[in-house]
Design a protein around this motif. Structure first.
Motif, PDB file in Angstrom:
ATOM      1  N   ILE A  25       0.849  -1.203   0.000  1.00  0.00           N
ATOM      2  CA  ILE A  25       0.000   0.000   0.000  1.00  0.00           C
ATOM      3  C   ILE A  25       0.879   1.246   0.000  1.00  0.00           C
ATOM      4  CG2 ILE A  25      -1.586   1.359   1.468  1.00  0.00           C
ATOM      5  CD1 ILE A  25      -2.929  -1.375   2.195  1.00  0.00           C
ATOM      6  N   LYS A  26       1.905   1.202   0.831  1.00  0.00           N
ATOM      7  CA  LYS A  26       2.804   2.356   0.923  1.00  0.00           C
ATOM      8  C   LYS A  26       3.486   2.620  -0.418  1.00  0.00           C
ATOM      9  CE  LYS A  26       6.769   4.103   3.265  1.00  0.00           C
ATOM     10  NZ  LYS A  26       8.014   3.703   3.884  1.00  0.00           N
ATOM     11  N   LYS A  27       3.937   1.553  -1.054  1.00  0.00           N
ATOM     12  CA  LYS A  27       4.619   1.707  -2.356  1.00  0.00           C
ATOM     13  C   LYS A  27       3.682   2.304  -3.395  1.00  0.00           C
ATOM     14  CE  LYS A  27       8.226  -1.557  -1.536  1.00  0.00           C
ATOM     15  NZ  LYS A  27       8.388  -2.972  -1.230  1.00  0.00           N
ATOM     16  N   ILE A  28       2.435   1.859  -3.389  1.00  0.00           N
ATOM     17  CA  ILE A  28       1.453   2.391  -4.345  1.00  0.00           C
ATOM     18  C   ILE A  28       1.288   3.898  -4.129  1.00  0.00           C
ATOM     19  CG2 ILE A  28      -1.017   2.387  -4.963  1.00  0.00           C
ATOM     20  CD1 ILE A  28      -0.933  -0.681  -4.096  1.00  0.00           C
ATOM     21  N   LEU A  29       1.137   4.282  -2.870  1.00  0.00           N
ATOM     22  CA  LEU A  29       0.912   5.700  -2.565  1.00  0.00           C
ATOM     23  C   LEU A  29       2.128   6.536  -2.951  1.00  0.00           C
ATOM     24  CD1 LEU A  29      -0.888   5.547   0.892  1.00  0.00           C
ATOM     25  CD2 LEU A  29      -1.886   5.610  -1.381  1.00  0.00           C
TER      26      LEU A  29
END
Lengths: 143, 112
Positions: A25-29
């Motif tokens: 999720i962090k990477k996507i954001l």
């Protein structure tokens, strides 16, 4: 930026992989160029809800959807449900086992941390059915 | 101070080789309760803990911590080291207590 949505399956007791969904999720954001302060809040909330699913639930999913104004995280599990939600929301209250606590989990900070990180936080739990947690973080230009 | 400089000054042993040695150490945080660390540690901090299971890497990576110091020579699981290398998080070991490590960090100029 259009609407973007992802689902992550979380397995009960899978400590080995716990945190992977939050990392993704962090990477996507980050790829979307979201403000780093908001990424931190989402990462903390996502991690806490992921760990909760691993420790306390029979398994579930974390869904994230991002629109131009906000980020929404929905965690849905298949049980067993929380007996006393009010108590569960209290800092320091935990039903985690001694073994879990020895690993540094079960500090009773998970739900309060999530609430602190989200602009809106909603929890619904039914014994025997499951728990749904809905968190929303507003993006700066969406306030 | 970089992680490498910190290792030299405090005599820390790296379990992850040269991985992440050029990272800048911005501050320090001590704690063994993961949710507490999650809520309070800041980006760039070195995290001093005795927890050694794989999930400490998830916490450090999500918070973008500079490194992890395992105090008092606690044994680190192989799986943790593997994950740390994958995530580029230096895992360092000290024979000293968290208190003495903190003293070393302050003497090295951190937090001044």
């Amino acid at each position: 930026m259009g609407n973007i949505a992802y689902d992550f399956q979380i397995e009960k007791d899978d400590f080995e992989r716990a945190g992977e969904a939050s990392s993704k999720i962090k990477k996507i954001l980050r790829q979307l160029g979201i403000d780093s302060g908001i990424i931190r809040r989402v990462a903390i909330a996502a991690y806490e809800v992921e760990i909760n699913l691993v420790i306390h639930s029979l398994g579930g999913t974390i869904s994230i959807s991002i629109d131009p104004k906000s980020i929404m995280i929905i965690a849905k599990d298949i049980g067993p449900g929380i007996e006393n939600v009010e108590l569960a929301m209290k800092e320091g209250y935990s039903t985690a086992s001694d073994k879990i606590r020895e690993m540094g989990f079960g500090a009773g900070m998970g739900l309060p941390n999530m609430k602190k990180c989200a602009d809106s936080f909603y929890i619904e739990s039914i014994i025997g059915k499951g728990t749904i947690i809905t968190m929303k973080m507003m993006l700066k230009d969406g306030e | 101070m970089t992680v490498k400089e910190m290792c030299e000054k405090l005599g820390l042993r790296s379990l992850t080789g040269e991985c992440g040695m050029d990272r800048e150490v911005g501050g320090a945080y001590i704690g063994d309760l993961l949710s507490w660390v999650m809520a309070h540690a800041q980006r760039g901090d070195v995290w001093i803990t005795i927890q050694t299971h794989t999930n400490i890497i998830a916490v450090a990576s999500l918070l973008e911590l500079s490194s992890i110091i395992i105090s008092e020579d606690a044994e680190v699981e192989e799986e943790t080291i593997k994950k740390a290398v994958d995530e580029n998080i230096p895992v360092l070991v000290s024979t000293q207590s968290a208190f003495m490590i903190s003293k070393g960090l302050i003497n090295a100029g951190l937090g001044n």
